[in-house]
Design an enzyme around this catalytic site. Sequence first.
Site, PDB file in Angstrom:
ATOM      1  CE  LYS A 106      -3.980  -2.231   2.272  1.00  0.00           C
ATOM      2  NZ  LYS A 106      -4.946  -2.171   3.406  1.00  0.00           N
ATOM      3  CE1 TYR A 124      -9.324  -3.274   0.429  1.00  0.00           C
ATOM      4  CE2 TYR A 124      -8.217  -1.476  -0.689  1.00  0.00           C
ATOM      5  CZ  TYR A 124      -8.175  -2.601   0.121  1.00  0.00           C
ATOM      6  OH  TYR A 124      -6.962  -3.045   0.632  1.00  0.00           O
ATOM      7  CG  ASN A 154      -3.634  -2.046   6.935  1.00  0.00           C
ATOM      8  OD1 ASN A 154      -3.533  -1.735   5.758  1.00  0.00           O
ATOM      9  ND2 ASN A 154      -4.646  -2.736   7.418  1.00  0.00           N
ATOM     10  CG  HIS A 201      -5.409  -6.282  -0.227  1.00  0.00           C
ATOM     11  ND1 HIS A 201      -6.629  -6.353   0.387  1.00  0.00           N
ATOM     12  CD2 HIS A 201      -5.446  -7.181  -1.247  1.00  0.00           C
ATOM     13  CE1 HIS A 201      -7.387  -7.242  -0.258  1.00  0.00           C
ATOM     14  NE2 HIS A 201      -6.687  -7.757  -1.254  1.00  0.00           N
ATOM     15  CD  GLU A 246      -8.872  -9.366  -3.519  1.00  0.00           C
ATOM     16  OE1 GLU A 246      -9.746  -8.996  -2.721  1.00  0.00           O
ATOM     17  OE2 GLU A 246      -7.709  -9.686  -3.159  1.00  0.00           O
TER      18      GLU A 246
END
Length: 140
Positions: free
Chosen positions: A11, A51, A114, A117, A128
């Site tokens: 991320k 998302y 964080n 993913h 995905e």
Amino acid sequence: MAVERTLSIIKPDATRRNLTGKINQKFEDAGLRIVAQKRIHLSPAQAGKFYEVHKDRPFYGELVEFMASEPVVVQVLEGENAIAKNREVMGATNPANADAGTIRKEFALSVGENSVHGSDAAETAKEEIAFFFSGLELVG
Ligand code: RTP
Ligand code: MG
């Protein structure tokens, strides 16, 4: 145990801090092989689509804005039990609850920022991976 593939994203909080190599080392140390990888900058529409499952959650807007804020590295990890193994290496969503040695414990800044993913099930992994990679990019 079967050999699986899972979709991973490094991320923006992590790409910004130049942590891609350190995070990839964690995957490789856990026996996960990086079989495809590219650095891209998601548009807000693309991040929102990825998302979409969270669209009614209070953090959705913030999450989409964050994911489109700077480049990410999207990758396909392969290995025995790769989906669960990757989730283990990532650690809990909130770094405050993550186990020692996990990526989120070592690198995440907050529950939102964080660092990584990872797909959460076989069906989502398939969807995905197809969201980001064509068949031609997945040979071998
Ligand atoms: P991911 O989908 O990114 O692998 O993370 P996850 O399964 O551990 O967590 P999930 O519940 O699917 O949430 C997706 C991402 O949304 C952000 N989030 N923010 N502010 C908050 O309370 C909150 N909760 C979740 C995080 O970036 C989380 O990874
Ligand atoms: Mg999730």
